[in-house]
Write a protein that holds these residues in place. Structure first.
Motif, PDB file in Angstrom:
ATOM      1  N   VAL A   1     -22.816  28.582 -46.146  1.00 45.72           N
ATOM      2  CA  VAL A   1     -22.940  29.764 -47.005  1.00 45.72           C
ATOM      3  C   VAL A   1     -22.152  30.925 -46.411  1.00 45.72           C
ATOM      4  N   SER A   2     -22.272  31.110 -45.092  1.00 40.60           N
ATOM      5  CA  SER A   2     -21.566  32.202 -44.429  1.00 40.60           C
ATOM      6  C   SER A   2     -20.053  32.034 -44.522  1.00 40.60           C
ATOM      7  N   VAL A   3     -19.563  30.818 -44.263  1.00 37.70           N
ATOM      8  CA  VAL A   3     -18.118  30.565 -44.310  1.00 37.70           C
ATOM      9  C   VAL A   3     -17.600  30.705 -45.737  1.00 37.70           C
TER      10      VAL A   3
ATOM     11  N   ARG B   1     -18.466  32.621 -48.065  1.00 37.51           N
ATOM     12  CA  ARG B   1     -18.332  34.028 -48.503  1.00 37.51           C
ATOM     13  C   ARG B   1     -16.949  34.580 -48.161  1.00 37.51           C
ATOM     14  N   GLN B   2     -16.318  34.017 -47.155  1.00 34.53           N
ATOM     15  CA  GLN B   2     -14.987  34.490 -46.762  1.00 34.53           C
ATOM     16  C   GLN B   2     -13.926  34.156 -47.807  1.00 34.53           C
ATOM     17  N   TYR B   3     -14.250  33.278 -48.752  1.00 38.74           N
ATOM     18  CA  TYR B   3     -13.262  32.824 -49.728  1.00 38.74           C
ATOM     19  C   TYR B   3     -13.600  33.257 -51.149  1.00 38.74           C
ATOM     20  N   LEU B   4     -14.513  34.216 -51.292  1.00 43.28           N
ATOM     21  CA  LEU B   4     -14.874  34.687 -52.627  1.00 43.28           C
ATOM     22  C   LEU B   4     -13.716  35.415 -53.300  1.00 43.28           C
ATOM     23  N   GLY B   5     -12.803  35.976 -52.513  1.00 43.45           N
ATOM     24  CA  GLY B   5     -11.670  36.710 -53.081  1.00 43.45           C
ATOM     25  C   GLY B   5     -10.686  35.851 -53.832  1.00 43.45           C
TER      26      GLY B   5
ATOM     27  N   GLY C   1     -17.878  23.128 -49.076  1.00 41.29           N
ATOM     28  CA  GLY C   1     -18.194  23.322 -47.666  1.00 41.29           C
ATOM     29  C   GLY C   1     -19.260  22.362 -47.184  1.00 41.29           C
ATOM     30  N   ASN C   2     -20.243  22.068 -48.041  1.00 43.03           N
ATOM     31  CA  ASN C   2     -21.287  21.103 -47.684  1.00 43.03           C
ATOM     32  C   ASN C   2     -20.713  19.701 -47.489  1.00 43.03           C
TER      33      ASN C   2
ATOM     34  N   TRP D   1     -14.250  21.428 -40.166  1.00 38.87           N
ATOM     35  CA  TRP D   1     -14.393  20.545 -41.315  1.00 38.87           C
ATOM     36  C   TRP D   1     -14.795  21.323 -42.567  1.00 38.87           C
ATOM     37  N   ILE D   2     -15.644  22.314 -42.410  1.00 38.91           N
ATOM     38  CA  ILE D   2     -16.079  23.121 -43.550  1.00 38.91           C
ATOM     39  C   ILE D   2     -14.891  23.882 -44.136  1.00 38.91           C
ATOM     40  N   LYS D   3     -14.137  24.552 -43.261  1.00 37.80           N
ATOM     41  CA  LYS D   3     -12.987  25.324 -43.735  1.00 37.80           C
ATOM     42  C   LYS D   3     -11.924  24.414 -44.342  1.00 37.80           C
TER      43      LYS D   3
END
Length: 314
Positions: A76-78, A80-84, A96-97, A122-124
């Protein structure tokens, strides 16, 4: 089943996973999901190693579930960095999951690295791949500075009254005065604003087009992104070539008698410092006291024998 639904299912009592104490309530929306995963307890380093070893050695799915559940807040935290990028937050979390579950599957607790550090990559990677496949932002703004200019320019354009329309794309474009205003407000060069405006005015382009009506495979820009060197088939073929060029050739030469081996080596394998090859048929004929034709016959027979050896080796 989506990745969010999958991770939610991991927490429910099931025969495949065993009975877990990490249970989530029925989730009706994304906010409820985020609130629920943020309340899940974190694992200590010792607990993490224990669960990872159980998964690695015994395929313990309950242990895998607890490793995944305890790191859902990281996803969830990671994400949020890509909402833009304009993509749905739920989809970013879902991808991400998927990356998190891949990380858990491959995690080695004996490496001395916490899962959170290992899973981050892996998530990114999974989120990046999703963005690449689903949005043309990758060709509009490829650097952090360009992304910032893209979003600010898009926001400012909404406040301008359309003074001109591009004749080709029929989209609103900035006037010369508006370009100066944007450049001054955003503290960038005028040329950068013009370049970004041009990119934003361009139409969407499908990276991986579908086959045409005639069944022919369409050619798209994604072909330029592929690195054939790391394609599995190419890697296997390259490995096989390397084996044949080293061990295979050596074994094939060993199967020849000394004279045949030397003839083949001189004719095909030897390269002098000046770039020239080994001895000619006539030079070898003079050395062995036979005709050049005889040397050629020996060479042909040796090559056939080597070919059979290489086929068996392959």
């Amino acid at each position: 089943m989506t990745a969010i639904a999958t991770t939610h299912a991991l927490a429910q009592p099931a025969s495949g996973w065993g009975r877990s104490s990490l249970t989530l309530p029925p989730l009706g929306n994304l906010d409820a999901y985020i609130s629920a995963v943020n309340r899940l307890p974190l694992l200590s380093a010792e607990e993490e190693r224990d669960y990872a070893r159980r998964l690695q050695k015994h395929g313990d799915l309950e242990a895998a579930g607890k490793l995944v559940m305890s790191h859902l807040r990281l996803v969830v935290s990671v994400s949020r960095q890509y909402l833009g990028y304009g993509l749905p937050h739920g989809d970013l979390i879902q991808e991400g999951n998927v990356g998190l579950m891949k990380a858990v599957k491959r995690y080695d607790p004996e490496q001395g690295v916490r899962l959170v550090s290992y899973a981050l990559h892996w998530i990114k990677a999974e989120i990046h791949e999703y963005i690449l496949k689903n949005w043309r932002m990758v060709k509009v703004a490829t650097t952090k500075a360009q992304r910032k200019l893209f979003f600010n320019l898009r926001s400012m354009k909404q406040g301008f009254k359309a003074d001109a329309v591009d004749a080709d794309t029929h989209r609103e474009r900035l006037s010369e005065h508006e370009i100066d205003v944007v450049a001054r407000e955003l503290k960038v060069k005028r040329e950068e604003v013009i370049e970004m405006e041009t990119r934003m005015s361009g139409g969407d382009l499908l990276l991986d087009p579908s086959p045409g009506d005639d069944g022919e495979e369409a050619y798209g820009p994604i072909a330029w992104l592929a690195d054939a060197r790391h394609e599995p088939t190419a890697v296997l073929e390259a490995t096989q070539r390397d084996l044949l060029a080293s061990e295979g050739i050596s074994e094939a030469l060993d199967a020849l008698d000394p004279r045949s081996r030397r003839i083949v080596a001189e004719r095909w394998l030897k390269v002098n410092d000046d770039g020239s090859g080994g001895m000619t048929l006539h030079e070898l004929a003079a050395e062995y006291g036979v005709s050049a034709e005889r040397i050629r016959q020996i060479e042909v027979a040796a090559m056939k024998k080597m070919r059979k050896t290489l086929e068996a080796y392959a």
